[in-house]
Design an enzyme around this catalytic site. Structure first.
Site, PDB file in Angstrom:
ATOM      1  N   LYS A  83     -65.967  23.427 -55.194  1.00 48.86           N
ATOM      2  CA  LYS A  83     -64.866  22.547 -55.602  1.00 48.86           C
ATOM      3  C   LYS A  83     -64.305  21.874 -54.352  1.00 48.86           C
ATOM      4  CE  LYS A  83     -61.198  22.991 -59.061  1.00 48.86           C
ATOM      5  NZ  LYS A  83     -60.257  23.951 -59.658  1.00 48.86           N
TER       6      LYS A  83
HETATM    7  O1  G3P Z   1     -57.683  24.507 -61.689  1.00 49.83           O
HETATM    8  C1  G3P Z   1     -57.163  23.246 -61.695  1.00 49.83           C
HETATM    9  C2  G3P Z   1     -56.110  22.953 -62.745  1.00 49.83           C
HETATM   10  O2  G3P Z   1     -56.568  23.298 -64.008  1.00 49.83           O
HETATM   11  C3  G3P Z   1     -54.735  23.441 -62.417  1.00 49.83           C
HETATM   12  O3  G3P Z   1     -53.853  23.354 -63.504  1.00 49.83           O
HETATM   13  O4  G3P Z   1     -51.726  23.977 -64.586  1.00 49.83           O
HETATM   14  O5  G3P Z   1     -51.943  24.198 -62.089  1.00 49.83           O
HETATM   15  O6  G3P Z   1     -51.794  21.962 -63.159  1.00 49.83           O
HETATM   16  P1  G3P Z   1     -52.246  23.371 -63.318  1.00 49.83           P
END
Ligand code: G3P
Length: 214
Positions: A83
């Protein structure tokens, strides 16, 4: 549409996997920190549990260092996807990974043109963050239909991975728009299972079953 779980918590991964909800896993530095474990240890354990892509994020900001980190991660297991954050140095690293057959997931995408650049660099997956756009009062899901259209227009093979999913409507709209993958926390999968009419129906059937002669 493939379902990935967005967590580094082994209990959550096992629970979701036992219900058939896990085609892959995404992690990020925040989720790894929450696990309280070393990156390599968690990632390897996830790879043993799940038969599918497992995203592990690099933390360097220079292409050469990202590349070295990514190569080391990719060596851990065949299912690792490196990633990489959306930035110029990141795209240099993605192009290099792509040439060498190392799978990548370009993360922190907030505009369709960032997604186009990720595809041109040869990303395997692109992760637009819909929830974080909603958080700043910008409609996140519009980004998914724009990326879908752009990738289809030019036949890019990069998969659209809807990330920062916060609720089942994000999942429904992702499926309607033809996203390839969505990644969500366990909580969202559980919300998808539940419906008040299902619960009421189960209660009625159980009550009526008591009246059946045995
Ligand atoms: O892993 C990346 C993403 O899904 C993070 O989500 O909820 O931290 O904005 P969030």
């Amino acid at each position: 549409m493939k379902f990935f779980i967005d967590t580094a918590d082994m209990n959550e991964i096992r629970e979701a996997n036992s219900r058939g909800w896990v085609d892959g896993v995404t992690t990020n530095p925040t989720l790894i920190a929450k696990s309280g474990r070393r990156l390599n240890d968690v990632i390897l354990e996830i790879c043993k549990e799940v038969k599918g892509p497992v995203s592990a994020e690099v933390v360097s900001l220079k292409a050469d260092e990202m590349y070295a980190e990514g190569v080391a991660l990719a060596k851990l297991h065949d299912n690792i996807v490196v990633k990489v954050p959306m930035c110029e140095e990141g795209m240099v690293a993605v192009k290099r990974f792509s040439k060498e057959g190392i799978k990548t997931n370009v993360t922190l995408i907030f505009s369709p043109l960032q997604a186009l650049l990720a595809a041109k660099a040869g990303a395997t997956m692109a992760s637009p963050f819909v929830g974080r756009l909603d958080d700043i009062s910008t409609e996140g899901m519009g980004l998914i239909s724009q990326i879908r259209q752009i990738y289809d227009n030019y036949n890019f093979k990069t998969e659209v991975l809807v990330a920062s999913v916060r609720h089942p409507i994000h999942v429904l709209e992702s499926a309607m728009m033809g996203a390839d993958i969505m990644t969500a926390p366990l909580k969202v999968f559980k919300q998808m299972v539940n419906h008040p009419l299902t619960d009421a129906g189960i209660q009625t059937f159980l009550k009526d079953w008591e009246k059946v002669p045995k």
